[in-house]
Enzyme design. Structure first.
Site, PDB file in Angstrom:
ATOM      1  N   ARG A 208      -8.809   1.071   9.135  1.00 51.83           N
ATOM      2  CA  ARG A 208      -8.347  -0.329   9.393  1.00 51.83           C
ATOM      3  C   ARG A 208      -9.338  -1.240  10.194  1.00 51.83           C
ATOM      4  NH1 ARG A 208      -2.428   0.512   8.933  1.00 51.83           N
ATOM      5  NH2 ARG A 208      -1.340  -1.304   9.177  1.00 51.83           N
TER       6      ARG A 208
ATOM      7  N   ARG B 242      11.823  -1.245  10.611  1.00 54.44           N
ATOM      8  CA  ARG B 242      11.253  -0.882  11.506  1.00 54.44           C
ATOM      9  C   ARG B 242      10.758  -1.983  12.912  1.00 54.44           C
ATOM     10  NH1 ARG B 242       5.722   0.588   8.099  1.00 54.44           N
ATOM     11  NH2 ARG B 242       4.821  -0.596  10.088  1.00 54.44           N
TER      12      ARG B 242
ATOM     13  N   LYS C  33       0.710  -1.281   0.107  1.00 56.28           N
ATOM     14  CA  LYS C  33      -0.024  -0.007  -0.074  1.00 56.28           C
ATOM     15  C   LYS C  33       1.023   1.025   0.112  1.00 56.28           C
ATOM     16  CE  LYS C  33      -2.071  -0.926   3.972  1.00 56.28           C
ATOM     17  NZ  LYS C  33      -1.346  -2.204   4.393  1.00 56.28           N
TER      18      LYS C  33
ATOM     19  N   ARG D 274      12.107  -5.784   4.379  1.00 57.90           N
ATOM     20  CA  ARG D 274      11.847  -4.194   4.579  1.00 57.90           C
ATOM     21  C   ARG D 274      12.737  -3.216   5.198  1.00 57.90           C
ATOM     22  NH1 ARG D 274       5.859  -2.168   4.911  1.00 57.90           N
ATOM     23  NH2 ARG D 274       5.997  -2.285   7.019  1.00 57.90           N
TER      24      ARG D 274
ATOM     25  N   ARG E 247       0.694  -8.408  13.917  1.00 61.39           N
ATOM     26  CA  ARG E 247       0.073  -7.753  12.748  1.00 61.39           C
ATOM     27  C   ARG E 247      -0.892  -8.488  11.872  1.00 61.39           C
ATOM     28  NH1 ARG E 247       4.907  -4.894  10.418  1.00 61.39           N
ATOM     29  NH2 ARG E 247       3.549  -3.434   9.254  1.00 61.39           N
TER      30      ARG E 247
END
Ligand code: AMP
Length: 213
Positions: free
Chosen positions: A87, A159, A13, A126, A170
């Site tokens: 969300r 992160r 996203k 990431r 998550r």
């Protein structure tokens, strides 16, 4: 044009949203980025949000709804792309009320999805630039110089919530709270489903087609 992008963590996203928003002159409103900036600036909302974010849980609705309303109103004239908000169904209802109040509409609601295996690989590899927030991936889109952002030479970091234990949480939160948004939105006008399991440029081309349809 105003767009909502939703889907699981790691589906792209942020990457795709930033690119498509820039191509169409819309503001990219990424809820996670807005929250991380508040944490970094140690605002009251940021202090409230941090513990939830570190654990991979959703920040309370009242906190995020108030933060996003300010941004939406500020960008109403330009057009905006919402990434990571809403969300859950309560946030979607708050968004609908907020749009009604400010006489705004959402033109496209796009659900991005990819197999869980892809999400895990994307999240765990990431890397983010500490200075400009641009994203890289150790395997799929590595920086030219290790640890250093191609755009601004800022430091790249992983992160806190991209650690394996937090990723699992998550994804659980996504299945429990965000996936029901599909039922909420799929029969509304302007809804599209985008297969985001493929290569980045292929997904972008499909997203362009939806936005320009
Ligand atoms: P993201 O950058 O979109 O992966 O978001 C990072 C974290 O910010 C999430 O795991 C949540 O803790 C928090 N967050 C982002 N968007 C929302 C939202 N709409 N509602 C509640 N928490 C959110």
């Amino acid at each position: 044009m105003n767009i909502v992008l939703f889907g699981p963590p790691g589906v792209g996203k942020g990457t795709q949203g930033e690119k498509i928003a820039a191509a169409h002159g819309m503001r990219h409103l990424a809820m996670g980025d807005i929250l991380r900036a508040a944490v970094r600036d140690e605002t009251a909302a940021g202090r409230d949000a941090k513990t939830y974010m570190d654990a991979g849980k959703l920040v309370p609705d009242a906190v995020v709804v108030a933060m996003i309303e300010d941004k939406i109103v500020a960008d109403a004239g330009t057009g905006f792309l919402l990434d990571g908000f809403p969300r859950n169904v309560a946030q979607a209802e708050a968004l609908a009320a907020m749009l009604h109040k400010h006489d705004l509409i959402i033109d496209r609601t796009i659900f991005m999805d990819a197999p869980e295996e892809n999400l895990l690989k994307r999240l765990s590899g990431r890397l983010i630039c500490r200075a400009c927030g641009f994203g890289f991936h150790r395997q799929y889109s590595p920086p030219l110089k290790s640890g250093c952002c191609d755009r601004c030479s800022g430091e790249l970091y992983q992160r806190e919530d991209d650690r394996e234990d937090v990723i699992a949480n998550r994804l659980h939160v996504y299945r429990e709270q965000t996936a029901p948004l599909l039922d909420y939105y799929q029969h509304q006008e302007g809804f599209f489903k985008l297969d985001a399991g493929g290569e980045m440029n292929v997904v972008y081309a499909a997203l362009q087609t939806i936005v320009e349809s």
